[in-house]
Every structure is written in structure tokens, then in C-alpha cells.
Design a protein around this motif. Structure first.
Motif, short mmCIF file in Angstrom:
data_model
loop_
_atom_site.label_atom_id
_atom_site.label_comp_id
_atom_site.label_asym_id
_atom_site.label_seq_id
_atom_site.Cartn_x
_atom_site.Cartn_y
_atom_site.Cartn_z
N LYS A 35 0.84 -1.19 0.00
CA LYS A 35 0.00 0.00 0.00
C LYS A 35 0.88 1.25 0.00
O LYS A 35 1.92 1.29 0.66
CB LYS A 35 -0.91 0.01 1.22
N THR A 36 0.45 2.25 -0.71
CA THR A 36 1.19 3.51 -0.78
C THR A 36 0.26 4.66 -0.41
O THR A 36 -0.96 4.58 -0.60
CB THR A 36 1.76 3.75 -2.18
N ASP A 37 0.83 5.74 0.11
CA ASP A 37 0.03 6.89 0.52
C ASP A 37 -0.62 7.60 -0.66
O ASP A 37 -1.61 8.31 -0.50
CB ASP A 37 0.90 7.88 1.30
N LEU A 38 -0.05 7.42 -1.86
CA LEU A 38 -0.61 8.05 -3.05
C LEU A 38 -1.56 7.11 -3.79
O LEU A 38 -2.00 7.45 -4.89
CB LEU A 38 0.53 8.48 -3.99
N ARG A 39 -1.87 5.97 -3.20
CA ARG A 39 -2.78 4.97 -3.79
C ARG A 39 -2.30 4.53 -5.17
O ARG A 39 -3.09 4.33 -6.09
CB ARG A 39 -4.20 5.53 -3.84
N ILE A 40 -0.98 4.41 -5.31
CA ILE A 40 -0.39 3.88 -6.53
C ILE A 40 -0.13 2.40 -6.32
O ILE A 40 0.37 1.99 -5.27
CB ILE A 40 0.94 4.60 -6.85
N LYS A 41 -0.47 1.58 -7.30
CA LYS A 41 -0.14 0.17 -7.22
C LYS A 41 1.38 0.01 -7.23
O LYS A 41 2.07 0.58 -8.08
CB LYS A 41 -0.75 -0.59 -8.40
N ALA A 77 9.23 6.41 -20.80
CA ALA A 77 7.78 6.43 -20.53
C ALA A 77 7.47 7.47 -19.47
O ALA A 77 8.33 7.88 -18.67
CB ALA A 77 7.30 5.05 -20.07
N THR A 78 6.21 7.91 -19.46
CA THR A 78 5.65 8.74 -18.39
C THR A 78 5.16 7.79 -17.31
O THR A 78 4.39 6.86 -17.58
CB THR A 78 4.50 9.61 -18.91
N LEU A 79 5.57 8.03 -16.07
CA LEU A 79 5.31 7.09 -14.99
C LEU A 79 4.17 7.50 -14.08
O LEU A 79 3.49 6.63 -13.52
CB LEU A 79 6.58 6.90 -14.16
N PHE A 80 3.93 8.81 -13.92
CA PHE A 80 2.91 9.25 -12.96
C PHE A 80 2.60 10.71 -13.22
O PHE A 80 3.48 11.50 -13.58
CB PHE A 80 3.43 9.07 -11.53
N THR A 262 4.10 8.99 -22.70
CA THR A 262 3.09 7.94 -22.85
C THR A 262 1.95 8.16 -21.86
O THR A 262 1.96 9.10 -21.05
CB THR A 262 3.72 6.56 -22.61
N SER A 263 0.98 7.27 -21.91
CA SER A 263 -0.11 7.29 -20.94
C SER A 263 0.42 6.90 -19.57
O SER A 263 1.35 6.11 -19.45
CB SER A 263 -1.22 6.33 -21.36
N ALA A 264 -0.19 7.47 -18.53
CA ALA A 264 0.25 7.18 -17.17
C ALA A 264 -0.93 7.38 -16.22
O ALA A 264 -1.94 7.98 -16.57
CB ALA A 264 1.41 8.09 -16.76
N GLN A 265 -0.77 6.86 -15.01
CA GLN A 265 -1.82 7.02 -14.02
C GLN A 265 -1.94 8.50 -13.63
O GLN A 265 -0.94 9.19 -13.45
CB GLN A 265 -1.52 6.18 -12.78
N PHE A 266 -3.18 8.96 -13.48
CA PHE A 266 -3.46 10.34 -13.11
C PHE A 266 -4.31 10.36 -11.85
O PHE A 266 -5.32 9.65 -11.76
CB PHE A 266 -4.19 11.06 -14.24
N ASN A 359 -7.83 10.99 -5.22
CA ASN A 359 -8.91 10.56 -6.09
C ASN A 359 -8.31 10.09 -7.42
O ASN A 359 -7.43 10.76 -7.97
CB ASN A 359 -9.91 11.69 -6.33
N CYS A 360 -8.76 8.97 -7.91
CA CYS A 360 -8.25 8.40 -9.16
C CYS A 360 -9.36 8.44 -10.21
O CYS A 360 -10.03 7.43 -10.44
CB CYS A 360 -7.76 6.97 -8.96
N PRO A 361 -9.60 9.60 -10.83
CA PRO A 361 -10.67 9.68 -11.82
C PRO A 361 -10.40 8.83 -13.05
O PRO A 361 -11.31 8.34 -13.70
CB PRO A 361 -10.72 11.16 -12.18
N GLN A 362 -9.11 8.66 -13.38
CA GLN A 362 -8.72 7.86 -14.54
C GLN A 362 -7.50 7.04 -14.16
O GLN A 362 -6.47 7.61 -13.79
CB GLN A 362 -8.39 8.74 -15.75
N ARG A 363 -7.65 5.72 -14.20
CA ARG A 363 -6.49 4.88 -13.89
C ARG A 363 -5.37 5.10 -14.90
O ARG A 363 -4.20 5.12 -14.57
CB ARG A 363 -6.91 3.42 -13.88
#
Length: 374
Positions: A35-41, A77-80, A262-266, A359-363
Motif C-alpha cells: 500500500k502507498t500513501d498516493l494509492r499507486i499500485k 515512458a511517463t510514470l505518474f 506515454t499514458s500514465a496514471q493520473f 482521487n483516481c478519476p482515470q487509472r
């Protein structure tokens, strides 16, 4: 393809990997989810890896007054990406309210029947007209950005932090905007995490345009195109630059380097707007008594800001604990609007409060067209 953070067995960050590969590691017992404080897998390796070599990864910070953007970028790649809702206005209003309450309280304890020299006035302790500290509202903004970058440094092997620096011609002692205030303090704090490089706004705009990243005109829009693209552009500048060259028969300037956006988690991040504990409310209630107000503790084992799942009439809701009564727990959404009050026995804890609402509006978010520069 989305990439997620990887940690060594001792918790230090390793190079990120693709999500599909991480799932296979977990299935074969080579890693476990954390688990991470930023809710990142993220995953943590069970055994020592074959090597600990890392590649350069940069964090870009686009600071603002009400909103900020952060992007994590490697050459491949774009990571976050993240959009920060800064607490500037809320902290400013609360400081003004505190000053008014203190002024009223001092006025109530003065016996005006006595001569002026015998009244219980507070003695002068220091000159409060000459202060060099960062104002609380600006400090709260920068501390939220610093908290997020600190968490990212624990997930990714960050080699450089790129900070957008605001500069304007002003008179001595005058500030151009609240964004300028506290910049040097912020840079000094970031240098404790990783080497810092600064860019001006026009440089980050030029980099963003060159990478083909579109930017929204609505600054309050909670999307990657509002501020996160600036963070990505700042981070990408570590791998791409507009440099001058001089050859035998020509001279000029051109883009050098290579980067792939690239696409990344937002995610959207803010502080939970929890009131600090007060001895009593500002206005007396009926009978002259004031009820207790504020704080983060509830009577049911939860803390304000805990992420919970609650059930009412067969419908489950996910939100954050925002208050309580004798038998119920109040659960609110990301905008801190109350969803409902739930019976305490039907509320289950998902994440303990970390001082952040994520909040993770878009994974997966597309910050722009995939672009490579050579």
C-alpha cells in the motif's frame, strides 16, 4: 503500457516495471503488493534482485497558488501524473478567523473601568511588522507539494527534480505573486531529496509545445491537461533540450535528446479539510455554553480522513470519514460533501488516514500524443 513502482526487499526504490509483469511476480511468489500513501499500485520484491542499477528518472513540479501539477518521467515512458488542489484559500480564511477570535478574547478580558495604565493589556513581545518567515497559506501550498514529491522519491529512484521558477522585475521587498513567495525555501527543502534544476515558465511552455502536449485553459479542471502536462514537460526537459550549436559553416540551435511521453496514471490530491481542535465554537450556544469542535478523533475507532466502505439500505458507498454522532459515522466524497450518515457497525476501514485525499478519476490518462525527439 502502464508501469508501476518496484521496491527492493529493504524498501528502497527500484526501476518500475509493467503492470502485467508485476502481476506475474506476485502470482509466482516473487513479489507482494504494498500500500502507498498516493494509492499507486506497487510491488516489493521478496528476494534480492540480480542488480540494483537504475536509469535517470525526473520529477517535474509546476507550482501555483490554487493548483499545482506534478509529473514523473523517464526517457522511455511517463510514470505518474498528479493534479494538486492547494489549501491556500482555506488556510488564509482560517488564519483570519483565528486573528478575529483572539482579538475578541483579548477585548473581553480587559476591565475598562480601570485607568488605562492599569488595564490588563498584552505586553509587546516582538515587532510583528518585520517578518522573514513564509506565510502560512504559502507554506501550506509548498508543504503539500513537498509531501507528494517525498512519497514519489520513496517509490521511484528519482535522479533529478525540475522546479518551475517564477521571476519578475519588482521593487525591492515586493513580490510579484504568491507563487514567488517561498520559492527559495521550497528549493532548499527539495535539495534534501534530490538535485534540483529550475526552469522559467516560458521554457516549460516551449517544451510542452514541442512535445505536442495540449493544455486546458480552465485551470480548475481536474484533468491531466490542466497542470499535470506542465509537470511532464518539466520532467521531460531533463532528457531533451534546445541547445545552441556551432559548426564549421553554420551555427544555430536545435532540439537534442530523446524522450517518449506515454499514458500514465493520473490522480487528484488534496488535504482533508478537517478543522483543528478548538476549545469551543466562536458563538455561544443557548445557555451561554459552547460545544467542542474540531479534531480528527471519532467515537467509533475511525479517524477523519480514513478511506472506508459503508453500507446503507443495501447500497455500498466508498468515501472518507468526515464526522460522527453517538451511533453513526459521516462519510463524504472527495469534494468533502457528505454522502450520508452510516451506522458505525456497517462501516469498514480500507485505508488509514495519511493526511492526503487521493482521487483516481482515470487509472490511465493520456497526457498527450506519444512523441519521441531525437
Amino acid at each position: 503500457m502502464q508501469r508501476i513502482p518496484v521496491q527492493n526487499p529493504d524498501g528502497t526504490p527500484a526501476m518500475p516495471t509493467k503492470l502485467a509483469r508485476a502481476k506475474k511476480w506476485v502470482e509466482h511468489g516473487k513479489a507482494k503488493w504494498v500500500k502507498t500513501d498516493l494509492r499507486i499500485k506497487a510491488v516489493r520484491l521478496v528476494s534480492e534482485p540480480s542488480g540494483r542499477d537504475t536509469q535517470p528518472i525526473a520529477v517535474g513540479i509546476d507550482p501555483g497558488k490554487m493548483f499545482s501539477g506534478i509529473g514523473v518521467q523517464s526517457a522511455k515512458a511517463t510514470l505518474f501524473t498528479a493534479h494538486l488542489l492547494l489549501p491556500f484559500k482555506r488556510v488564509k480564511d482560517r488564519m483570519e478567523s483565528r486573528a478575529m477570535m483572539r482579538r475578541n478574547r483579548r477585548g473581553r478580558r480587559i476591565n475598562r473601568k480601570l485607568p488605562f495604565e492599569l488595564r490588563n493589556h498584552r505586553q509587546e513581545r516582538f515587532d510583528n511588522r518585520k517578518q522573514k518567515k513564509v506565510p502560512p497559506s504559502i507554506r501550506a501550498n509548498r508543504q503539500l507539494e513537498l509531501r507528494v514529491v517525498t512519497e514519489l522519491c520513496q517509490l521511484f529512484p528519482i535522479s533529478k527534480i525540475v522546479f518551475e521558477y517564477v521571476r519578475a522585475r519588482t521593487k525591492e521587498g515586493c513580490s510579484f505573486s504568491p507563487v514567488m513567495v517561498g520559492q527559495k525555501w521550497m528549493i532548499a527543502q527539495l535539495e534534501k531529496l534530490a538535485p534540483v534544476r529550475t526552469l522559467y515558465g516560458w521554457q516549460s511552455a516551449s517544451m510542452r509545445d514541442h512535445l505536442g502536449l495540449s493544455k486546458s485553459k480552465d485551470k480548475s479542471e481536474q484533468s491531466p491537461q490542466s497542470h499535470a502536462v506542465d509537470g511532464v514537460a518539466l520532467a521531460a526537459s531533463e532528457f531533451v533540450g534546445y541547445l545552441k550549436y556551432h559548426r564549421n559553416n553554420s551555427r544555430g540551435a536545435d532540439w537534442f535528446g530523446a524522450v517518449n511521453v506515454t499514458s500514465a496514471q493520473f490522480v487528484v490530491i488534496q488535504r482533508p479539510p478537517v478543522s483543528r481542535r478548538q476549545l469551543h465554537l466562536m458563538v455561544p450556544a443557548k445557555g451561554g455554553n459552547r460545544r467542542k469542535y474540531g479534531g480528527t478523533v471519532t467515537r467509533h475507532g475511525f479517524r477523519k480522513g480514513d478511506l472506508v466502505i459503508a453500507e446503507k439500505k443495501g447500497i455500498q458507498s466508498i468515501g472518507w470519514v468526515s464526522g460522527d454522532t453517538k451511533n453513526q459515522v459521516s462519510v463524504s466524497d472527495f469534494n468533502w460533501r457528505r454522502i450520508a450518515q452510516f451506522t458505525a457497525s456497517k462501516v469498514q476501514l480500507l485505508y488509514r488516514s495519511t493526511g492526503l485525499l487521493v482521487n483516481c478519476p482515470q487509472r490511465l490518462s493520456v497526457v498527450g500524443a506519444s512523441s519521441a525527439v531525437v
